[in-house]
Design an enzyme around this catalytic site. Structure first.
Site, mmCIF file in Angstrom:
data_model
loop_
_atom_site.group_PDB
_atom_site.id
_atom_site.type_symbol
_atom_site.label_atom_id
_atom_site.label_comp_id
_atom_site.label_asym_id
_atom_site.label_seq_id
_atom_site.Cartn_x
_atom_site.Cartn_y
_atom_site.Cartn_z
ATOM 1 N N GLY A 260 67.277 31.917 -64.363
ATOM 2 C CA GLY A 260 68.874 32.816 -64.352
ATOM 3 C C GLY A 260 68.388 33.545 -65.753
ATOM 4 O O GLY A 260 69.763 34.299 -66.548
ATOM 5 N N VAL B 13 59.289 35.191 -67.136
ATOM 6 C CA VAL B 13 58.285 34.506 -67.760
ATOM 7 C C VAL B 13 56.973 35.161 -67.467
ATOM 8 O O VAL B 13 56.019 35.258 -66.795
ATOM 9 C CB VAL B 13 58.047 33.019 -67.467
ATOM 10 C CG1 VAL B 13 57.376 32.092 -68.364
ATOM 11 C CG2 VAL B 13 59.800 32.558 -67.602
ATOM 12 N N ASP C 147 71.377 23.767 -65.702
ATOM 13 C CA ASP C 147 70.279 24.334 -64.650
ATOM 14 C C ASP C 147 68.714 23.130 -64.524
ATOM 15 O O ASP C 147 67.690 23.551 -64.226
ATOM 16 C CB ASP C 147 69.876 25.759 -65.366
ATOM 17 C CG ASP C 147 69.087 25.849 -63.608
ATOM 18 O OD1 ASP C 147 69.168 26.464 -62.852
ATOM 19 O OD2 ASP C 147 68.307 26.651 -64.585
#
Ligand SMILES: *[C@@H]1O[C@H](CO)[C@@H](O)[C@H](O)[C@H]1NC(C)=O
Ligand SMILES: *[C@@H]1O[C@H](CO)[C@@H](O)[C@H](O)[C@H]1NC(C)=O
Ligand SMILES: *[C@@H]1O[C@H](CO)[C@@H](O)[C@H](O)[C@H]1NC(C)=O
Ligand SMILES: *[C@@H]1O[C@H](CO)[C@@H](O)[C@H](O)[C@H]1NC(C)=O
Ligand SMILES: *[C@@H]1O[C@H](CO)[C@@H](O)[C@H](O)[C@H]1NC(C)=O
Ligand SMILES: *[C@@H]1O[C@H](CO)[C@@H](O)[C@H](O)[C@H]1NC(C)=O
Ligand SMILES: *[C@@H]1O[C@H](CO)[C@@H](O)[C@H](O)[C@H]1NC(C)=O
Ligand SMILES: *[C@@H]1O[C@H](CO)[C@@H](O)[C@H](O)[C@H]1NC(C)=O
Ligand SMILES: *[C@@H]1O[C@H](CO)[C@@H](O)[C@H](O)[C@H]1NC(C)=O
Length: 847
Positions: free
Chosen positions: A515, A519, A629
């Protein structure tokens, strides 16, 4: 009779006590012709409590106290003290005995120093004191029926700092007696301290809906439990006080008295409430295994909110684990208490002020230390209009200990400073406080720390400028040493964009996305491996970003992924983390391809570690952090398969982008708590919900959103909830079939129950992560919570349930009074409208 003969007499008495207790003291009773002295004790019939002389810690004073018998609780734990304010110095020459119908403590000169203080309507011959297994010491007429007659006096009517099951907190309007808990002054002084817990009620209301438990510092209330809810038997503001259905609180009110009391559902457990000398009300449970008291619950959580917590010249700090520190130039008045975390004794100057001792050797005037502080209370305004004037006013008054000068003018403080709070860069209310110290405290500013605080020699501002220059030079040099565009910010490294570009080979090895951004894997020149997160949609400016990031950088816990640094150049914002070689949990839990499916023991440890990490975020950090999250993708595993929660604190960075986050989380919406969609304020309980949903996946080994292979089970949480609520629950039938039933049934049951508790529709009914940890650790049990309404809808439409949660919430956010109990009939019809309502829903969240 001299002391020697007295001693030998006592010795004889003890001997005889040893040989034949019946001749001396009946085990639990002090009868009219008996007395208690020296090492003698009485023990309640069931050997639960013991009463006698004790000495708290290293204090030299003796008190008559009550403690758990050593067989039950091996640590000496005092639950009641008779002579709190009048200790004796020698227990062998002091005597507790019945005297004219009262229980009286006599000191060495045979002076009564404590008494039950009853009007002597009974004769000394007829009263006796009995220690009951409940921890109540009662005085009653000898030979009266203990089951029917009212005691003449009982210690439960005179609580000390401990609230035992069966004891009462409240008041008696007939006798004008108030039953309150009063803290000790410190762990070695049972005298009444500052803090009390009592009942507060607006009017005599038989339902108790105006009754609260409330904490006072004698005159100022600083916490309350929320009003009593007679129907669900909880305190509306602290539903967790009921703690895993351990306590059964009740409220009694009538013409004569009003009080709260509680019992334990499991009377074999050992629990107590304590009004701690720190001002917190604490609930502790005895852990047999480790032989220690476990802090189960406490309020207020924000310790700095407790009045005078750190005493004079102590400053409160909620970031570090030690919550009080002495100001520079001060040291604890009572190091012993300080070590025991009883801080209210405060701090004293290391060096006396020049002002107080004009003959002082070096004879230099006092100076002022500049410090960043939330300004203490009790300031006095002075009408001068320049900074030097303000300083000179303070300097010229010996009783002035500090001053501040800001837009609102000059303020000075006279005498001791209380309620100081260290302020971090994120506090906006912080101001600069100038603290008066002896000149000698300024001789050798200790390395960086002193410099960062900034030393201002009041008489020579030039020195400050010089020092400022030195700081700049040192920082410059540091920058050079660390090299290649890195700078140090707290413990974090500020990376240059180029550095990260090089480390990640121009962002070529993508580890994942989420979200908040993608990475990438990278390797630093020192060959340590990192994960670089490229943040998308950060709307903050550089300064705000750095502030936010430095807060995240201070959050360190073994179950949280460590932030190593960041990059903030132009519009680019990146975070640099430790790299986790075992990737994220989802790949271990859900993928059939792996030869080694995670065994139960590992799953349980991951669940527990994750809970610990979250509990830390929620409860231990200065500003509680809601993760927002929680899902297997965000649980990373280290080489040992130890869990580390990733991506915390990011929701704040992208604060204004919640709708966007929701959109990108659409694939995993099964983890979202209903309140996300309804647009009400999100609390840490939203994380608890997500965690609960994830726990179901630990059990089943597949995503909640997937159907079982045979198609029988369509929504696992509903199925699991209904299974564990049946009388002969076969929890193993819920287990991931790949584990062939290899699991600890107790752990499995616990996991299912906690999961069910975490996903309660109403966030107030969900546990805190701290409670989850305690249950998973096996410290406390959890009874079966009710099946959440959103899971109750059974039948063939299970696939719609995730959407049902959303749509019912949409309804409630649009027509809040709408009752969703007709849930199952609405499921089908509302599902179809869910999609079309989405844009509206996002709009709702955005606003
Ligand atoms: C104390 O009194 C009880 C009866 O009142 C008697 O049985 C007992 O022997 C007495 N004990 C002593 C030590 O005098
Ligand atoms: C006993 O208590 C009385 C009253 O508090 C006090 O005056 C006396 O000094 C005490 N005796 C001793 C030996 O402490
Ligand atoms: C008091 O009650 C207990 C249990 O209910 C009973 O065993 C005991 O005999 C009773 N004592 C008296 C003096 O009636
Ligand atoms: C107390 O509760 C009863 C039953 O729930 C209700 O009828 C009554 O009105 C309540 N009284 C007050 C003062 O709220
Ligand atoms: C209680 O706190 C108030 C301020 O919050 C303070 O003025 C008062 O002195 C405190 N009382 C005691 C007994 O410390
Ligand atoms: C809780 O306490 C009340 C009042 O003492 C009692 O009526 C009730 O039975 C208790 N509930 C349980 C489950 O023990
Ligand atoms: C109140 O106290 C009186 C006398 O002390 C007693 O007769 C009465 O029964 C008590 N009422 C209640 C409701 O306990
Ligand atoms: C009590 O004294 C002993 C020995 O003097 C010391 O080791 C211990 O730390 C002291 N306890 C406290 C709480 O200060
Ligand atoms: C005053 O200062 C002198 C010399 O430093 C010292 O000996 C003396 O104890 C001090 N007096 C007080 C009251 O601090």
């Amino acid at each position: 009779m001299d002391a020697k003969t007295k001693r030998s007499l006592v010795l004889l008495l003890c001997l005889c006590l040893h040989l034949n207790t019946h001749v001396c003291l009946a085990a639990d009773t002090i009868a009219a012709n008996q007395s208690l002295s020296g090492d003698q004790t009485i023990v309640s019939a069931g050997k639960v409590f013991e009463l006698g002389f004790f000495k708290p810690g290293n204090s030299s004073n003796y008190y008559i106290g009550m403690w758990y018998s050593k067989q039950l609780v091996s640590l000496e734990t005092i639950v009641w003290v008779a002579n709190r304010e009048t200790p004796v110095s020698d227990r062998f020459s002091s005597v507790l005995r019945i005297s004219y119908g009262n229980l009286v403590l006599f000191n060495v000169s045979n002076t009564p120093i404590w008494s039950t203080n009853l009007a002597s309507t009974t004769t000394s011959g007829s009263a006796q004191a009995v220690l009951l297994d409940s921890g109540n010491l009662v005085l009653r007429t000898a030979g009266s029926n203990a089951n029917t007659s009212e005691p003449l006096w009982q210690s439960f009517d005179h609580p000390a700092h401990t609230w035992l099951p069966g004891a009462r907190i409240g008041f008696n309007t007939v006798t004008s007696q108030t039953l309150i808990l009063t803290s000790w002054k410190s762990s070695e002084d049972p005298a009444p301290g500052l803090f009390t817990l009592g009942l507060f009620t607006l009017e005599l209301d038989p339902n108790g809906s105006n009754a609260y438990l409330i904490l006072w510092n004698r005159s100022t209330p600083y916490w309350n439990s929320g009003s009593w809810d007679a129907k669900s038997r909880i305190f509306s503001g602290s539903p967790e006080m009921r703690l895993n259905y351990i306590h059964n609180f009740s409220y009694v009110t009538n013409k004569n008295e009003s009080y709260f009391t509680y019992s334990l559902y499991d009377p074999k457990k050992i629990f107590r409430f304590v009004m701690h000398s720190s001002g917190q009300i604490q609930q502790l449970s005895w852990l047999e295994i480790s032989s220690q008291w476990n802090l189960f619950w406490n309020q207020p959580r924000k310790q700095c909110g407790v009045y005078n917590l750190c005493g004079a010249f102590g400053s409160c700090n909620e970031v570090s684990t030690v919550s009080c520190n002495c100001l520079t130039g001060f040291e604890p008045k009572l190091q012993r208490d300080w070590n025991l975390q009883a801080y209210s004794g405060g701090c004293k100057r290391k060096t006396p002020l020049h002002c107080d001792n004009a003959t002082s050797a070096d004879g230099k005037q006092d100076q002022f230390l500049k410090m960043a502080m939330l300004l203490p209370e009790n300031m006095q305004s002075v009408s001068v209009y320049t900074f030097p004037e303000c300083e000179s006013i303070c300097l010229n008054s010996c009783s002035c200990t500090a001053y501040a000068y800001d837009s609102s003018g000059c303020s000075i403080w006279i005498g001791d400073l209380f309620n100081l709070q260290q302020f971090t860069s994120s506090d906006s209310q912080g101001t600069t406080l100038y603290l008066r110290l002896a000149a000698s405290e300024f001789k050798s500013p200790k390395s960086n720390k002193g410099l960062i605080i900034g030393v201002v020699a009041g008489s020579a501002a030039g020195i400050a400028i010089l020092l400022g220059l030195i700081v700049v030079v040192i920082l410059r040099q540091r920058k050079r040493v660390t090299g290649t565009g890195k700078a140090v910010e707290g413990s974090l490294v500020a990376f240059g964009y180029r550095d990260l570009q090089d480390a990640t080979k121009n962002f070529s090895e993508k580890l994942g996305g989420g979200g908040f951004g993608s990475v990438f894997k990278g390797t630093l020149p020192d060959s340590s491996v990192i994960a670089v997160k490229k943040l998308e949609s950060v709307s903050q400016g550089e300064k705000q970003f750095r502030t936010e990031v430095s807060i995240i950088g201070t959050i360190q816990h073994v179950n949280l992924v460590r932030l190593r640094g960041f990059c903030s150049e132009a519009k680019k914002r990146m975070l640099v983390y430790d790299y986790m070689p075992n990737g994220s949990l989802d790949s271990h839990l859900f993928h059939d391809m792996r030869p080694n499916v995670l065994d139960w023991k590992t799953r349980y440890q991951i669940a527990l570690g994750t809970a610990r990490g979250l509990a830390y975020l929620h409860e231990k950090c200065r500003d509680c952090i809601i993760h927002c999250d929680i899902k297997p993708e965000n649980i990373l595993l280290d080489t040992e398969l130890g869990p580390k929660v990733a991506d915390f604190g990011l929701a704040k960075l992208v604060r204004r982008e919640f709708s966007r986050v929701l959109t990108t989380m659409r694939g995993t919406r099964g983890y979202l708590a209903p309140e996300w969609i309804s647009g009400v304020a999100i609390t840490v309980k939203a994380d608890v919900y997500s965690y609960g949903m994830m726990l179901f996946e630990f059990v089943s080994g597949r995503r909640n959103s997937e159907q079982s292979e045979d198609g029988k089970v369509r929504f696992f949480p509903s199925w699991a909830a209904s299974q564990i609520s049946t009388a002969e629950a076969d929890v193993l039938s819920l287990l991931d079939p790949r584990l062939d039933g290899n699991a600890d049934v107790q752990e499995l049951t616990r996991t299912c129950r906690v999961a069910c508790w975490c996903v309660q529709d109403d966030e107030a009914h969900r546990p805190s992560m701290g409670q989850v940890v305690q249950i998973l650790e096996g410290i406390s049990d959890v009874n079966l919570p009710p099946i959440p309404r959103s899971l109750q809808v059974l039948g063939d439409d299970q696939e719609h349930i995730i959407f049902f949660t959303e749509s019912s919430s949409i309804q409630s956010s649009h027509q809040r009074s709408n009752n969703t109990s007709t849930a199952s009939s609405q499921t089908k019809s509302t599902t179809s409208s869910t999609i079309s309502k989405r844009s509206e829903e996002e709009h709702h969240i955005n606003t």
